[in-house]
Design a protein around this motif. Structure first.
Motif, mmCIF file in Angstrom:
data_model
loop_
_atom_site.group_PDB
_atom_site.id
_atom_site.type_symbol
_atom_site.label_atom_id
_atom_site.label_comp_id
_atom_site.label_asym_id
_atom_site.label_seq_id
_atom_site.Cartn_x
_atom_site.Cartn_y
_atom_site.Cartn_z
ATOM 1 N N SER A 131 0.834 -1.207 0.000
ATOM 2 C CA SER A 131 0.000 0.000 0.000
ATOM 3 C C SER A 131 0.867 1.255 0.000
ATOM 4 O O SER A 131 0.600 2.212 -0.736
ATOM 5 C CB SER A 131 -0.942 0.002 1.198
ATOM 6 O OG SER A 131 -0.214 -0.097 2.401
ATOM 7 N N LEU A 132 1.931 1.241 0.805
ATOM 8 C CA LEU A 132 2.836 2.392 0.842
ATOM 9 C C LEU A 132 3.661 2.494 -0.435
ATOM 10 O O LEU A 132 3.895 3.587 -0.953
ATOM 11 C CB LEU A 132 3.770 2.270 2.054
ATOM 12 C CG LEU A 132 3.127 2.421 3.426
ATOM 13 C CD1 LEU A 132 4.118 2.050 4.525
ATOM 14 C CD2 LEU A 132 2.624 3.843 3.630
ATOM 15 N N TYR A 191 3.019 1.493 -3.579
ATOM 16 C CA TYR A 191 2.282 2.012 -4.728
ATOM 17 C C TYR A 191 2.027 3.509 -4.590
ATOM 18 O O TYR A 191 2.080 4.256 -5.574
ATOM 19 C CB TYR A 191 0.953 1.267 -4.892
ATOM 20 C CG TYR A 191 1.092 -0.151 -5.379
ATOM 21 C CD1 TYR A 191 2.097 -0.513 -6.261
ATOM 22 C CD2 TYR A 191 0.207 -1.150 -4.954
ATOM 23 C CE1 TYR A 191 2.233 -1.815 -6.703
ATOM 24 C CE2 TYR A 191 0.332 -2.459 -5.398
ATOM 25 C CZ TYR A 191 1.349 -2.788 -6.267
ATOM 26 O OH TYR A 191 1.475 -4.068 -6.708
ATOM 27 N N SER A 192 1.738 3.938 -3.367
ATOM 28 C CA SER A 192 1.510 5.366 -3.131
ATOM 29 C C SER A 192 2.764 6.174 -3.444
ATOM 30 O O SER A 192 2.700 7.228 -4.092
ATOM 31 C CB SER A 192 1.098 5.603 -1.671
ATOM 32 O OG SER A 192 -0.093 4.919 -1.361
ATOM 33 N N GLU A 222 11.159 4.597 -3.068
ATOM 34 C CA GLU A 222 10.519 3.355 -2.629
ATOM 35 C C GLU A 222 11.444 2.495 -1.788
ATOM 36 O O GLU A 222 10.996 1.737 -0.920
ATOM 37 C CB GLU A 222 10.072 2.540 -3.841
ATOM 38 C CG GLU A 222 8.795 2.972 -4.511
ATOM 39 C CD GLU A 222 8.460 2.036 -5.654
ATOM 40 O OE1 GLU A 222 7.908 0.950 -5.384
ATOM 41 O OE2 GLU A 222 8.787 2.363 -6.817
ATOM 42 N N GLY A 256 2.737 8.475 -6.660
ATOM 43 C CA GLY A 256 2.685 9.840 -6.144
ATOM 44 C C GLY A 256 3.990 10.586 -6.339
ATOM 45 O O GLY A 256 4.002 11.730 -6.817
ATOM 46 N N TYR A 279 -5.055 2.988 -10.739
ATOM 47 C CA TYR A 279 -4.354 4.271 -10.782
ATOM 48 C C TYR A 279 -4.970 5.212 -11.806
ATOM 49 O O TYR A 279 -5.238 6.388 -11.511
ATOM 50 C CB TYR A 279 -2.879 4.037 -11.107
ATOM 51 C CG TYR A 279 -2.122 5.307 -11.441
ATOM 52 C CD1 TYR A 279 -1.856 6.266 -10.470
ATOM 53 C CD2 TYR A 279 -1.689 5.548 -12.741
ATOM 54 C CE1 TYR A 279 -1.175 7.432 -10.787
ATOM 55 C CE2 TYR A 279 -1.004 6.712 -13.067
ATOM 56 C CZ TYR A 279 -0.751 7.647 -12.082
ATOM 57 O OH TYR A 279 -0.085 8.803 -12.402
ATOM 58 N N THR A 317 -3.542 -2.899 -10.737
ATOM 59 C CA THR A 317 -2.921 -1.685 -10.198
ATOM 60 C C THR A 317 -3.001 -0.534 -11.188
ATOM 61 O O THR A 317 -3.346 0.603 -10.829
ATOM 62 C CB THR A 317 -1.442 -1.952 -9.846
ATOM 63 O OG1 THR A 317 -1.378 -2.956 -8.828
ATOM 64 C CG2 THR A 317 -0.764 -0.682 -9.348
#
Length: 254
Positions: free
Chosen positions: A48-49, A51-52, A88, A56, A242, A238
């Motif tokens: 979750s983190l 992909y953000s 990341e 982002g 997005y 995903t």
């Protein structure tokens, strides 16, 4: 998520021991059903983190490079993707702990994920980032391929009002499967770098060459079939999510 975790579990055991998918399944089954839940928390938090951060930070870096620093579009995309991949890598401790939790060698040593995280403290902060070089080598180039090619790949799907989501799924799925296959030997090497608890930090090249001599080229790709099938589905979903959210937010902001 449990199904995806089981697939990840199988791939991990194939990478670690160089065994077939069936042997990996039998190995996990012999350890009991409760073993399926071991190491499930780190990927839940990390994905979750991750992909953000990936999407982002990519958008933010690209806007800064194009608008604030005057980069052309193509170089800005490449550099933004590389920077997002490096950002990341801050989540390396999640992958590090997941590796320990999935390794049968540490089954009795770590009660659960928080216990594993806490146990690494005695080795210092550096221990949480074992395998960082492999993760950087994987994340940066993978992001460059993904963000550089997904829009181009999407154009191969015929334009139609009802095919928008399908086009997003196909472009994300195909790129995800391709990238995961190309980077698979890097992930295998990362697994072997991170399976060690304490002691000497071995370089990526040293571990990679040792694995190559031991297993050969095909051995470095043990588990790739299951991996690209999983990546095809997960990256397709995903990319659709997005694009849907981005278009929805842009429509509300306009």
């Amino acid at each position: 998520m449990l199904i995806i975790h089981f697939i990840n579990f199988c791939i991990f055991r194939q990478q670690l021991h160089g065994i077939s998918a069936l042997e990996a399944v039998n190995q996990i089954r012999s350890e009991g059903m409760l073993s399926l839940y071991r190491g499930i928390l780190p990927p839940l938090l990390q994905k979750s983190l991750s992909y953000s951060i990936m999407f982002g930070c990519y958008d933010q870096y690209r806007r800064t490079l194009e608008g604030g620093m005057g980069f052309n579009v193509a170089p800005a995309k490449v550099l933004a993707a590389m920077l997002a991949g490096c950002t990341e890598a801050l989540l390396t401790p999640f992958e590090r702990v997941q590796t320990l939790m999935l390794d049968d060698k540490y089954r009795k040593q770590f009660k659960n994920t928080p216990h594993a995280f806490n146990s690494l403290r005695v080795f210092g902060i550096k221990e949480y980032y074992r395998g960082l070089s492999a993760i950087l080598m994987r994340n940066g180039p993978s992001n460059v391929i993904f963000f550089s090619c997904r829009d181009k790949l999407r154009t191969f799907v015929p334009e139609h009002p009802n095919l928008g989501l399908l086009a997003d799924f196909i472009s994300g799925a195909c790129l995800g499967a391709l990238i995961s296959t190309i980077s698979f030997p890097i992930n295998t090497t990362k697994t072997h770098m991170q399976k060690t608890l304490g002691g000497e930090f071995q370089s990526f090249s040293k571990v990679f060459l040792a694995l190559y001599r031991e297993r050969g080229l095909w051995g470095m790709f043990r588990g790739v079939h299951v991996n690209y099938t999983r990546s095809f589905i997960s990256w397709g979903i995903t990319n659709v999510s997005y694009e849907y959210l981005r278009n929805h937010l842009n429509a509300r902001g306009s």
